[in-house]
Design an enzyme around this catalytic site. Sequence first.
Site, PDB file in Angstrom:
ATOM      1  CG  ASP A 260      15.012  13.595  13.935  1.00 16.33           C
ATOM      2  OD1 ASP A 260      16.214  13.430  13.616  1.00 16.33           O
ATOM      3  OD2 ASP A 260      14.107  13.723  13.088  1.00 16.33           O
TER       4      ASP A 260
HETATM    5  C1  BGC Z   1      16.263  13.378  10.331  1.00 13.42           C
HETATM    6  C2  BGC Z   1      16.420  11.960  10.800  1.00 13.42           C
HETATM    7  C3  BGC Z   1      17.840  11.525  10.661  1.00 13.42           C
HETATM    8  C4  BGC Z   1      18.737  12.479  11.440  1.00 13.42           C
HETATM    9  C5  BGC Z   1      20.200  12.146  11.375  1.00 13.42           C
HETATM   10  C6  BGC Z   1      17.267  14.306  10.997  1.00 13.42           C
HETATM   11  O1  BGC Z   1      17.239  15.547  10.397  1.00 13.42           O
HETATM   12  O2  BGC Z   1      14.959  13.832  10.583  1.00 13.42           O
HETATM   13  O3  BGC Z   1      15.568  11.119  10.082  1.00 13.42           O
HETATM   14  O4  BGC Z   1      18.002  10.204  11.057  1.00 13.42           O
HETATM   15  O5  BGC Z   1      18.567  13.773  10.923  1.00 13.42           O
HETATM   16  O6  BGC Z   1      20.714  12.393  10.127  1.00 13.42           O
END
Ligand code: BGC
Length: 739
Positions: A260
């Site tokens: 993530d």
């Molecule tokens: C989120 C993800 C997301 C990623 C990219 C993170 O903060 O938890 O779900 O895909 O950001 O935007």
Amino acid sequence: MIATVAGLVSLSPLQAQVIPVYLDETKPVEQRIDDALSRMTLEEKIAVIHAQSKFSSPGVKRLGFPDFWTDDGPHGVRPDVLWDEWEQAGQSNDSCVAFPALTCLAATWNPGMARLYGENLGEEALYRDKDMILGPGVNIYRTPLGGRNFEYMGEDPWLASRMVVPYIQGLQSKGVAACVKHYALNNDEEYRHQVNVVVSDRALHEIYLPAFKAAVTEAGTWGIMGAYNLYKNQHNCHNDIMLNQILKRDWQYDGVVVSDWGGCHDTDEAITNGLDMEFGSWTDGLTMGKTNAYDLYYMADAYKQRIKEGKYTTRELDDKVRRVLRLFFRTTMNRQKPFGFLCSESHYEAALRIAQEGIVLLKNEGNLLPLTSHLSPLKILVVGENAIKMMTVGGGSSSLKVQREILPLDGIRERFKDCEVDFARGYVGDTVQSYNGVTVGRSLYETRSAAELTAEAVEKARQADVIIFFGGLNKSDHQDCEGHDRQEFGLPYGQDQLIEALVKANPRLVYVNISGNAVAMPWLAKVPAVVQGWFIGSESGEALASVLSGDVNPSGKLPFTWHQNLGDCGAHALNTYPGTWREDYKIIDEEYKEGIYVGYRWTDKQKIKPLFAFGHGLSYTTFKLGKLSADKAQMTVDDRMTFTINVTNTGQLAGAETVQLYISDKVASVDRPVKELKAFQKVFLQPGESRDVTLTIGRDALSFYDEATHAWVAEPGTFEALVGTASDQLTAKCSFELK
Ligand code: BGC
């Protein structure tokens, strides 16, 4: 010679003979991967395993592999941000169709809708040149306070599994990778980087992992995203048990593990514990503009250095690169990919159909709905900020920039053209005009006091034939939004008082709840009709109006238990949320003390009556279930068993009913839930039409996860199949034996 992808087209037959294996489409992919890998330098290998911009990672230019582009996910394709910043890139071709939030998709209880969702989203992604969509999300709804529940598929592992598989298959059928998230145990948002989840092996395997497992073993997802939180004191983006043991060894996963954004914290763990692609590590804005920030990633220079020093061989690296190359061949290097379309009418139609099928009619006393069954022209009063608020904007990374979003008030005005439709704001919630640089179309600026707004709404309510109240939550911080959880189970912004005042003035009130979570409804007895309207994307207003008017007969069913009070939910009853800080205030331990008793499993055990049960959802027609029969009285472990039940539409309207089958283990050596969903089928019937529905289960439907042997066990004995139209409406029963 090195043939580039572009050059390949013009090769003569003689030259074609020297096409390198990795470019030869007649060769098996694994052979092409081996060949490509053998040609890559250490620098090239290190490069492909981490980001080069906010949402992309490099390909291998020298070998003709293009850059790899990801994007959020999961409800539409996120607008482009700048290369290295979170600010909008300001493109004029990145307005998309917003599909309903995944909670709504789950509420359709129709895997066909999930397939449609994936395919249509895939076409939008293709047009936007995205190779991977960061979604879908399948973290289990454990508490109604969970800030991201709206992005997930409810509380039940079986329902979430059946819905996630076709979504992924649909998306990947377009040559766009899914990236199932957030693996695993990211069940609430508060302190998401510091939460160390303590959970029994049984709950982990029976409740929290099945949907991920189905995504891997049944759908063959090409990507999976590690969660921010920790499990057994290790971050999930580089967690030995989660990634090396369960995902890659037990489930034989051959795709990539993506961190993530900012979820990677340690080079050595990242190397050894299964992370394949690192994204977002320096995306907190603090290092803006720092030279070569991407080289400072945990899996960049630091990794290269360790290899050069001899601390690691390229064994782990080669495995990661192999997976990345496999991903390239599935996406960027896939020449069979179809064409993409953005905002095509078929995408809007898909979004509309999914929304219409997911809307849940929770209550309909005196058949107040549908509104066309009453004398027209009606004097309709629409009340509530959510009737005029864009909901595709906000909520965190799933926020979109849509080409259009039909607001509920506009949908009602359009559908009820013959009626007098008036509007009263009623309450003020979140008036923010833009989010992540995307401007909200309509100004929500308001200067009147709460008392003035209530007075206006009440006055208008007295004159109206019917009031439609659009309330609930929204996508702002501490509502249905990433990063934090809700702070209360009750409705925000004084809506309870407003609803009480309105029903006093005019009891003919339809309450439409816009949210991804359950909310307290202390006024429920006084409100005759309640509709769960979710966050349903671009066609929101049209979908809601079509259900309220009866053009569409509602058929959605709740994918989670709607508790009366927060304390009726296991996580809160046992005071496990949000956890306990350790002395150093760096980690907060959240022990899932309720174990496998999540959602209806908890309310069943405690004999608590929910406000609305899991699987509940009404229709404008009526259905009758016949007798349940089974194809045999005994089942052996390698067998399958089929149950049949007749369903008749006994009303005047065409409609759909979802037949649900739960299994109850009568005697077991371990504590088992009263019942568990193990099969369901949605059936569409004309008035008077009757059909036999068959539901098949296998041994897995009878099994529990044995913590001692780390295996699934189905114990011989008596089981009961309970069939009905909601988890609290299981009228047909049938016992059988497992030999
Ligand atoms: C989120 C993800 C997301 C990623 C990219 C993170 O903060 O938890 O779900 O895909 O950001 O935007």
